[in-house]
Write a protein that holds these residues in place. Structure first.
Motif, mmCIF file in Angstrom:
data_model
loop_
_atom_site.group_PDB
_atom_site.id
_atom_site.type_symbol
_atom_site.label_atom_id
_atom_site.label_comp_id
_atom_site.label_asym_id
_atom_site.label_seq_id
_atom_site.Cartn_x
_atom_site.Cartn_y
_atom_site.Cartn_z
ATOM 1 N N LEU A 80 6.872 -6.273 15.720
ATOM 2 C CA LEU A 80 7.855 -5.623 14.868
ATOM 3 C C LEU A 80 7.219 -5.447 13.494
ATOM 4 O O LEU A 80 7.077 -6.414 12.732
ATOM 5 C CB LEU A 80 9.134 -6.452 14.783
ATOM 6 N N LEU A 129 16.897 -9.794 7.554
ATOM 7 C CA LEU A 129 16.617 -8.500 8.163
ATOM 8 C C LEU A 129 16.962 -8.522 9.652
ATOM 9 O O LEU A 129 16.424 -9.335 10.405
ATOM 10 C CB LEU A 129 15.136 -8.138 7.997
ATOM 11 N N TYR A 135 16.361 -11.523 14.109
ATOM 12 C CA TYR A 135 16.617 -11.620 12.677
ATOM 13 C C TYR A 135 15.423 -12.290 11.997
ATOM 14 O O TYR A 135 14.849 -13.250 12.527
ATOM 15 C CB TYR A 135 17.882 -12.424 12.402
ATOM 16 N N ALA A 193 15.969 -6.986 12.444
ATOM 17 C CA ALA A 193 14.782 -6.168 12.695
ATOM 18 C C ALA A 193 14.933 -5.257 13.901
ATOM 19 O O ALA A 193 14.537 -4.089 13.863
ATOM 20 C CB ALA A 193 13.546 -7.060 12.867
ATOM 21 N N THR A 222 11.743 -2.143 4.506
ATOM 22 C CA THR A 222 10.674 -1.839 5.457
ATOM 23 C C THR A 222 10.527 -0.330 5.596
ATOM 24 O O THR A 222 11.423 0.439 5.235
ATOM 25 C CB THR A 222 10.969 -2.434 6.839
ATOM 26 N N CYS A 257 16.431 0.833 14.941
ATOM 27 C CA CYS A 257 16.006 -0.497 14.491
ATOM 28 C C CYS A 257 15.434 -0.431 13.068
ATOM 29 O O CYS A 257 15.123 0.634 12.542
ATOM 30 C CB CYS A 257 14.995 -1.082 15.460
ATOM 31 N N ASN A 258 15.261 -1.585 12.463
ATOM 32 C CA ASN A 258 14.788 -1.681 11.082
ATOM 33 C C ASN A 258 13.347 -2.150 10.979
ATOM 34 O O ASN A 258 12.885 -2.537 9.896
ATOM 35 C CB ASN A 258 15.702 -2.613 10.286
ATOM 36 N N ALA A 259 12.643 -2.118 12.089
ATOM 37 C CA ALA A 259 11.202 -2.355 12.127
ATOM 38 C C ALA A 259 10.610 -1.355 13.108
ATOM 39 O O ALA A 259 11.292 -0.904 14.024
ATOM 40 C CB ALA A 259 10.888 -3.785 12.561
ATOM 41 N N CYS A 296 8.436 -0.743 16.144
ATOM 42 C CA CYS A 296 8.128 -1.695 17.215
ATOM 43 C C CYS A 296 7.200 -1.114 18.268
ATOM 44 O O CYS A 296 7.265 0.069 18.580
ATOM 45 C CB CYS A 296 9.420 -2.141 17.898
ATOM 46 N N THR A 355 6.830 -4.692 9.740
ATOM 47 C CA THR A 355 7.744 -4.755 8.602
ATOM 48 C C THR A 355 7.051 -4.347 7.300
ATOM 49 O O THR A 355 7.501 -4.723 6.215
ATOM 50 C CB THR A 355 8.341 -6.169 8.458
#
Length: 543
Positions: free
Chosen positions: A162, A178, A76, A180, A383, A145-147, A149, A164
């Motif tokens: 990660l 986030l 996070y 991540a 992101t 995922c939100n990044a 990687c 962003t």
């Protein structure tokens, strides 16, 4: 001719096991790495080290927290006042025991996947598999995922970055936290070869894949006509190829590729086709299921400037302007088009170019950065991964029960949303070396993702007068028996008895459930020629 050239011309948990104490008895879900030893943040193009404070790391307003989440560690990130470009986590460890490393690609692969010697400067997208000659240690992040990687294997440790960014600048998270990514790790079982370890690890990274109800196979016109198609050419090709279908309980697809639409509007059919609903009915009447190619983010030439993405160096925005995916109207247009294809009667949609259109770069160029620095979308609070996730979810939701093939899509963000994904760059109907590079290499090293992330499409088998049949015939056999989707681009005028028999056999094989093929020499050969297919060994001669 490549499609891109054609288009350019056309328009930390208490149960963690410390990494330095790797045990061969580790089972899936057990962590091979403890809480990171270091955490860094990039802002203003500079890395700053965060101070460790219990389970968190912090520097000014930036904080990173790791929490045990199921079989992984959730990362996070908070940065209410900072434009955050990336987070880097580092674990200390002597990695000298590992002789080979295998990573993935951010989107499609480009004929360059292989087990390679550890290289501190190499980026391994999404996951890294480390092999010491006996055991394989796996490090990755869960899909969705939100990044964006990637892993790096250093001589004294492991690093996970990660990314962003939002566009070419740091994301403005504001007051939100986030989620991540979720880190997962796994050690191979006793006497388990790296291929089966890789396949099991893909299942760990993607726990809820969305898969086709039956094996997918069929035809695609691209490598025969390269966009010079029409209602009549699709009808003739579908009619000719339908003769080779024997399994009528699982009908093949006939996918209409680029060339049916107005250049700047994928909701309007051109004069070569006139009626796409009628075209879909024609295909169905010939015994196949209709499929359609589209480019979701292409803008109309008369779109208002406020709808458009910023111009990116290297992308031909003048001839082919791109919609800003962070603007709600863009997403609504994408959804309308997908719903339209459903209304026309199509059973599958292949959407293309989203990674290139979002970043202005092909995956093979995403080495130093993902995109040109300094620019931003209308909404800087998300992101790039979140922007892509939002687009992909809109496509999925509006597609209803149509199958979706992602092409030029972020692999890890496609899993769980699309039934199929094109896993490599274009093969060819013109030159065999390109098919060998993009097809054989791709299938050899991304087949562990087949039916674990999605149905993994290694791209078409081109059967044309320009490619030696002895080579295409082998590629046809490999794809047809690999357990992955099969699409054929055949020049029907050259189909002799041998080619017809091979296509008929390939269709029959691809229509049924089969075990994944296994590349037996992939540890040493980037273009595996020894394969295990349907429990027998097959030796191909690619050269």
């Amino acid at each position: 001719m490549l499609r891109r050239d054609f288009v350019k011309l056309s328009a930390a948990g208490a149960a963690s096991v410390i990494f330095s104490r790797l045990t061969h008895a580790a089972v899936p879900g057990n962590s091979l790495i403890n809480h990171p030893d270091e955490a860094w943040a990039m802002t203003g193009d500079k890395w700053v080290r965060l101070v460790k404070n219990g389970a968190a790391f912090a520097f000014r307003d930036i904080s990173v927290t790791l929490k045990t989440s199921g079989n992984g560690q959730a990362v996070y990130v908070q940065a209410p006042d900072t434009e955050l470009q990336a987070i880097k986590l580092r674990w200390k460890h002597d990695t000298s025991r590992y002789t080979s490393v295998l990573g993935d690609h951010f989107e499609r692969s480009y004929g360059d996947l292989a087990w390679k010697q550890p290289d501190a400067n190499s980026k391994d997208p999404w996951y890294a598999l480390l092999f010491d000659g006996k055991q394989t240690a796996c490090f990755g992040v869960k899909t969705g995922c939100n990044a964006i990687c990637f892993w790096q294997v250093k001589s004294d440790g492991l690093e996970l970055t990660l990314d962003t960014h939002s566009g070419g600048v740091g994301v403005k998270l504001g007051q939100r936290k986030l989620h991540a990514a979720d880190i997962v790790t796994m050690m191979s079982r006793a006497a388990e070869n790296p291929y089966f370890t890789a396949t099991r690890f893909c299942k760990l990274m993607c726990t809820r894949p969305l898969l086709p109800k039956q094996p997918v196979y069929g035809i695609n016109d691209w490598y025969v006509v390269y966009g010079n198609n029409s209602y009549e050419t699709i009808k003739a090709q579908t009619q000719a190829m339908a003769e080779f279908v024997t399994d009528h309980n699982n009908k093949p697809f006939s996918v209409i590729d680029d060339g049916w639409q107005q250049p700047d509007d994928f909701s309007i059919v051109n004069d070569k086709f006139k009626d796409m609903h009628k075209m879909a009915d024609e295909i169905k009447g010939l015994g196949m299921r209709p499929g359609l190619w589209t480019r979701p983010l292409i803008a109309r030439l008369d779109d208002k400037p406020g709808m458009l993405a910023p111009t990116i160096r290297g992308r031909d925005d003048a001839k082919a302007p791109i919609l800003d995916p962070t603007i709600p109207e863009t997403i609504e247009r994408v959804k309308r088009n997908m719903a339209l294809y459903k209304q026309w009667g199509y059973h599958m949609v292949k959407h293309d170019f989203t990674s290139y259109d979002i970043f202005g770069k092909w995956g093979m160029r995403m080495t130093d950065n993902f995109t040109q620095p300094g620019w931003k979308y209308n909404d800087q609070t998300k992101t790039n991964a979140e922007i892509i996730n939002n687009l992909y979810k809109a496509i999925r939701q509006s597609a209803s029960d149509m199958y979706i093939i992602g092409c030029n899509t972020m692999s890890h963000l496609s899993a769980g949303l699309f039934e199929l994904n094109r896993i490599g760059d274009d093969t060819s109907g013109k030159e065999w070396p390109r098919t060998k590079k993009m097809g054989v290499n791709t299938l050899g090293f991304r087949l562990p993702q087949n039916n674990t992330f999605y149905a993994a499409d290694g791209d078409c088998v081109g059967i044309t007068k320009d490619v030696a049949w002895e080579k295409s015939k082998q590629w046809l056999q490999l794809v047809a028996e690999s357990g992955s989707p099969l699409f054929i681009s055949a020049e029907v005028g050259i189909l002799d008895a041998d080619r017809k028999a091979a296509i008929k056999t390939a269709f029959a094989q691809a229509a049924k459930v089969q075990p994944n093929g296994e590349p037996l020499d992939w540890l040493t050969n980037p273009f595996p020629h020894k394969w295990k297919l349907n429990n027998r060994e097959v030796d191909f001669n690619w050269d």
